[in-house]
Design a protein around this motif. Sequence first.
Motif, PDB file in Angstrom:
ATOM      1  N   ASP A  32       0.820  -0.900   0.049  1.00 23.22           N
ATOM      2  CA  ASP A  32      -0.179   0.055  -0.203  1.00 23.22           C
ATOM      3  C   ASP A  32       0.869   1.218  -0.002  1.00 23.22           C
ATOM      4  O   ASP A  32       0.273   2.355   0.199  1.00 23.22           O
ATOM      5  N   TYR A  33       2.261   1.102  -0.274  1.00 22.80           N
ATOM      6  CA  TYR A  33       3.046   2.230  -0.042  1.00 22.80           C
ATOM      7  C   TYR A  33       4.076   2.217  -1.364  1.00 22.80           C
ATOM      8  O   TYR A  33       4.236   1.372  -2.043  1.00 22.80           O
ATOM      9  N   GLU A  34       4.654   3.732  -1.908  1.00 21.43           N
ATOM     10  CA  GLU A  34       5.633   3.589  -2.509  1.00 21.43           C
ATOM     11  C   GLU A  34       6.833   3.355  -1.582  1.00 21.43           C
ATOM     12  O   GLU A  34       6.750   3.979  -0.420  1.00 21.43           O
ATOM     13  N   VAL A  35       7.710   2.249  -1.811  1.00 24.08           N
ATOM     14  CA  VAL A  35       8.801   2.100  -0.720  1.00 24.08           C
ATOM     15  C   VAL A  35      10.147   2.186  -1.468  1.00 24.08           C
ATOM     16  O   VAL A  35      10.671   1.735  -2.289  1.00 24.08           O
ATOM     17  N   PHE A  36      10.803   3.262  -0.826  1.00 23.29           N
ATOM     18  CA  PHE A  36      11.997   3.788  -1.075  1.00 23.29           C
ATOM     19  C   PHE A  36      13.217   3.097  -0.443  1.00 23.29           C
ATOM     20  O   PHE A  36      13.248   3.508   0.908  1.00 23.29           O
ATOM     21  N   ILE A  37      13.852   2.285  -0.846  1.00 27.08           N
ATOM     22  CA  ILE A  37      14.950   1.640  -0.357  1.00 27.08           C
ATOM     23  C   ILE A  37      16.252   2.301  -0.657  1.00 27.08           C
ATOM     24  O   ILE A  37      16.770   2.253  -1.767  1.00 27.08           O
ATOM     25  N   ASP A  38      16.863   2.994   0.430  1.00 24.25           N
ATOM     26  CA  ASP A  38      18.072   3.915   0.067  1.00 24.25           C
ATOM     27  C   ASP A  38      19.194   3.123   0.979  1.00 24.25           C
ATOM     28  O   ASP A  38      19.478   3.410   2.086  1.00 24.25           O
ATOM     29  N   MET A  39      20.160   2.445   0.220  1.00 22.45           N
ATOM     30  CA  MET A  39      21.384   1.883   1.001  1.00 22.45           C
ATOM     31  C   MET A  39      22.414   3.036   0.996  1.00 22.45           C
ATOM     32  O   MET A  39      23.276   2.824   1.609  1.00 22.45           O
ATOM     33  N   TYR A  40      21.999   4.079   0.381  1.00 25.00           N
ATOM     34  CA  TYR A  40      23.262   5.265   0.567  1.00 25.00           C
ATOM     35  C   TYR A  40      22.889   5.762   1.962  1.00 25.00           C
ATOM     36  O   TYR A  40      24.048   6.094   2.549  1.00 25.00           O
ATOM     37  N   LEU A  41      21.884   6.238   2.202  1.00 30.13           N
ATOM     38  CA  LEU A  41      21.432   6.799   3.538  1.00 30.13           C
ATOM     39  C   LEU A  41      21.169   5.785   4.372  1.00 30.13           C
ATOM     40  O   LEU A  41      20.753   6.166   5.752  1.00 30.13           O
ATOM     41  N   ASN A  42      20.909   4.511   4.305  1.00 35.93           N
ATOM     42  CA  ASN A  42      20.406   3.464   5.042  1.00 35.93           C
ATOM     43  C   ASN A  42      19.143   3.628   5.768  1.00 35.93           C
ATOM     44  O   ASN A  42      18.970   3.910   6.847  1.00 35.93           O
ATOM     45  N   GLN A  43      18.196   3.946   5.022  1.00 37.31           N
ATOM     46  CA  GLN A  43      16.713   4.362   5.475  1.00 37.31           C
ATOM     47  C   GLN A  43      15.751   3.855   4.436  1.00 37.31           C
ATOM     48  O   GLN A  43      16.067   3.941   3.295  1.00 37.31           O
ATOM     49  N   ILE A  44      14.573   3.576   4.749  1.00 37.02           N
ATOM     50  CA  ILE A  44      13.317   3.365   4.020  1.00 37.02           C
ATOM     51  C   ILE A  44      12.124   4.072   4.468  1.00 37.02           C
ATOM     52  O   ILE A  44      12.097   4.530   5.274  1.00 37.02           O
ATOM     53  N   THR A  45      11.544   4.434   3.076  1.00 38.81           N
ATOM     54  CA  THR A  45      10.651   5.663   3.365  1.00 38.81           C
ATOM     55  C   THR A  45       9.509   5.067   2.763  1.00 38.81           C
ATOM     56  O   THR A  45       9.462   4.465   1.588  1.00 38.81           O
ATOM     57  N   LEU A  46       8.357   5.227   3.383  1.00 42.90           N
ATOM     58  CA  LEU A  46       6.983   4.378   2.841  1.00 42.90           C
ATOM     59  C   LEU A  46       6.111   5.713   2.892  1.00 42.90           C
ATOM     60  O   LEU A  46       5.830   6.423   3.647  1.00 42.90           O
ATOM     61  N   SER A  47       5.399   5.831   1.834  1.00 41.71           N
ATOM     62  CA  SER A  47       4.589   6.811   1.325  1.00 41.71           C
ATOM     63  C   SER A  47       3.398   6.068   0.670  1.00 41.71           C
ATOM     64  O   SER A  47       3.370   5.535  -0.321  1.00 41.71           O
ATOM     65  N   ARG A  48       2.237   6.399   1.381  1.00 37.37           N
ATOM     66  CA  ARG A  48       1.129   5.809   0.939  1.00 37.37           C
ATOM     67  C   ARG A  48       0.374   6.138  -0.271  1.00 37.37           C
ATOM     68  O   ARG A  48       0.872   7.180  -0.847  1.00 37.37           O
ATOM     69  N   VAL A  49      -0.181   5.102  -1.107  1.00 38.96           N
ATOM     70  CA  VAL A  49      -0.696   5.311  -2.439  1.00 38.96           C
ATOM     71  C   VAL A  49      -2.084   4.900  -2.315  1.00 38.96           C
ATOM     72  O   VAL A  49      -2.430   4.237  -1.593  1.00 38.96           O
ATOM     73  N   ASP A  50      -2.818   5.394  -3.642  1.00 35.34           N
ATOM     74  CA  ASP A  50      -4.214   5.071  -3.823  1.00 35.34           C
ATOM     75  C   ASP A  50      -4.276   3.718  -4.444  1.00 35.34           C
ATOM     76  O   ASP A  50      -3.418   3.117  -4.565  1.00 35.34           O
TER      77      ASP A  50
END
Length: 320
Positions: A150-168
């Motif tokens: 249910d999210y766009e999942v941004f997997i960032d190995m450069y900054l060691n973080q995952i960002t979840l942004s809800r989608v329709d």
Amino acid sequence: MRNLFTLLFLAFVMSMHGFSKDNPKMITFPKAEILSEYTTRIPFRLIDNLIVIEAELLDQKGNFIIDTGSETLILNKVHFKTRTPHNRKSRVTSGVNAVIDNPLEKRLREFIIKDLILENKKSDVINLSHIETSKKIHLLGIIGYNILKDYEVFIDMYLNQITLSRVDSKGKRLDQRGYLEKIIDTVDFKLKNHTIVLETYINDQKLKFGLDTAAEYNQLNKRTSKKILKNFFPSKRLMLVGASGKKIEVLAGKLYRVKLSDKIYFAPMNTILTNLNQMNEAFGTSLDGVLGYEFFRQQRTIINYKKEKLYFVKFPLNKQ
């Protein structure tokens, strides 16, 4: 070098029942940063090439593995006791190296990522003690497709973080703000059940590869054609431990000339040669291989399950 390496390609087919009524039904991520009502950012650690985030559930603090190869949320039986239903039907849960029979079942009324609340999520309860032992972490569970979809999942190995942004329902982000980073490329994929399947080229030979954040090494089916195998250069043998704790010996080496398009290509990637027939039978797929940590290490990647697209984000100029 260690003579025992652990491979985790955790892909499961699951459903479940509920917690005891005396227990709260929420999981929280105390280090999450809320960017908006629809978007949250969670830092992660890499433990032997696995994406691991800290979480709290039922008054316990521990770790969850982010695994796009798993269909559901998985809880570690060692830490979460459950009733065994008398009428529970026999089911089979499949991993890459073995088959796990009859996982216990639970249903979470709420799954909370800071202020983001997901209701009525499915989960399974499986003994993951061998992963805890090999990785030396307090493992509460594994977060899979039914949470991430249910999210766009941004997997960032450069900054060691995952960002979840809800989608329709069509995959459009509800957060109107764009990403600060520049998106430089995109490719389509096919979603086979919960598996991301990418058209991949090795020396211009077209193949189908699954994409899995919990694959510590890329995997190549040892029954693939000789034309493909010419691009695999073995260097040693490894003993791997699969999802059920079963050990298998595999050839490990470098895979060369991998690309998704004429513009999206990869440096040689650490890869193991293994038999993927059991996995293909379990998931109804026909994969020639699996792309994991080595893929995400080279590409800052956004996954949109609804649109069936991957977006690649530009690295800063000072990339090492």
